[in-house]
Scaffold this active site. Structure first.
Site, short mmCIF file in Angstrom:
data_model
loop_
_atom_site.label_atom_id
_atom_site.label_comp_id
_atom_site.label_asym_id
_atom_site.label_seq_id
_atom_site.Cartn_x
_atom_site.Cartn_y
_atom_site.Cartn_z
N HIS A 157 80.92 45.58 55.94
CA HIS A 157 81.55 46.70 55.22
C HIS A 157 80.95 48.02 55.68
CE1 HIS A 157 83.22 48.71 51.50
NE2 HIS A 157 82.22 49.53 51.78
N GLU A 158 79.61 48.09 55.69
CA GLU A 158 78.94 49.32 56.10
C GLU A 158 79.15 49.61 57.58
OE1 GLU A 158 77.75 51.51 54.15
OE2 GLU A 158 77.95 50.32 52.33
N HIS A 191 82.45 51.29 58.29
CA HIS A 191 82.43 52.74 58.05
C HIS A 191 81.89 53.48 59.27
CE1 HIS A 191 83.68 52.57 53.94
NE2 HIS A 191 82.56 52.02 53.48
#
Length: 235
Positions: free
Chosen positions: A24-25, A28
C-alpha cells in the site's frame, strides 16, 4: 489462559497485514514518482522492505499493546489496529498538484484491491494442492490467502474514508475547487483523532453504535463476496 492454537492463525494474519501495508505504502511512492515527485525515493522510502515503513507507535506500540492485552485477558486475538509510517509526498513537486495528490492517494487502496483479487485467484491453487478442508483441516495456505483478502479489503476500504490524512480525504480534496480543497486539507492535523473518536470512542459512549461491526457485516462482507466472484469462485 493463552491458547497456542491461535499462533498459526496469528502468524498468517500478521504476514497478510504486513504485505498489505507494505505494498500500500510502496504504491503511493511509485505513483508519486510517476507523477513527478521523487521525494519518497530520495528519502529511501520507495521500498518493498517492510522495515522502511515501520512507525514506532502505529506499527509496534499500539498493535503490541492490543496483542498482549487480548492474549492475557482473552487467551486469543480478536481485534488488531495499527498504521504504517506514511510515504512522504511533496504535493508541490507533482506536475498537477491537486489532481496528482488524488491519484497518489488512490494508488494505495487500488493496490490493496488488486492484492485481494490476486489472493482470491491463488485460492484456486490451494484447492488443487488439497490445502482446503473444513474446520481444523483447513490448511495454513488457505487461511493465509483468506486473511490476505480480508486484510487488503479492510485496509483499502478504511483508507477510502473521506477524512484527511486518509486516502479518501485526499481523493475528495482533489475533486474540490482549489479554495475548498485547501481549507478541507487543514483537517489533516486532526484527522486521526477524528477517526479514533468516531470509530473507537463513540461506540463506548453510545450503546448500539457499532461502525466497525456494521462495516464488516455489510461493506467488507459484500466486497469479499465480489472479489471471490471476480476471481472465479462462487459466493
Amino acid at each position: 489462559m493463552f491458547d497456542p492454537g491461535w499462533l498459526p492463525e496469528l502468524l498468517a494474519a500478521v504476514l497478510a497485514s504486513v504485505i498489505a501495508i507494505t505494498l500500500h505504502e510502496a504504491a503511493h511512492g511509485y505513483a508519486a514518482l510517476g507523477l513527478g515527485d521523487p521525494t519518497a525515493r530520495e528519502a529511501g522510502r520507495l521500498s518493498l522492505n517492510p522495515l522502511r515503513h515501520v512507525d514506532r507507535v502505529g506499527t509496534i506500540l499500539v498493535p503490541g499493546v492490543l496483542l498482549l492485552g487480548q492474549l492475557l485477558t482473552l487467551g486469543r486475538v480478536e481485534f488488531m489496529f495499527g498504521w504504517a509510517k506514511p510515504v512522504p509526498v511533496d504535493v508541490t513537486r507533482l506536475r498537477h498538484p491537486l489532481q496528482g495528490m488524488m491519484l497518489v492517494a488512490a494508488a494505495g487502496p487500488a493496490m490493496n484491491f488488486f492484492l485481494a483479487w490476486l489472493a482470491a485467484v491463488l485460492l484456486h491453487v490451494t484447492w488443487l494442492l488439497g490445502d482446503f478442508g473444513s474446520g481444523d483441516s483447513v490448511g495454513w495456505g488457505y487461511r493465509f490467502l483468506a486473511l490476505s483478502i480480508l486484510a487488503n479489503l479492510v485496509l483499502g476500504l478504511f483508507n477510502l474514508l473521506p477524512i484527511p490524512p486518509l486516502d479518501g480525504g485526499r481523493i475528495l480534496a482533489g475533486l474540490l475547487p482549489v479554495r475548498l480543497a485547501l481549507g478541507f486539507l487543514q483537517l489533516e492535523r486532526y484527522g486521526i483523532l477524528i477517526v479514533l473518536f468516531v470509530v473507537f470512542l463513540l461506540p463506548r459512549l453510545m450503546p448500539g453504535y457499532d461502525p466497525v461491526g456494521w462495516t464488516l457485516r455489510h461493506v467488507v462482507a459484500g466486497a469479499f463476496d465480489l472479489v471471490l466472484r471476480l476471481a472465479g469462485h462462487g459466493a
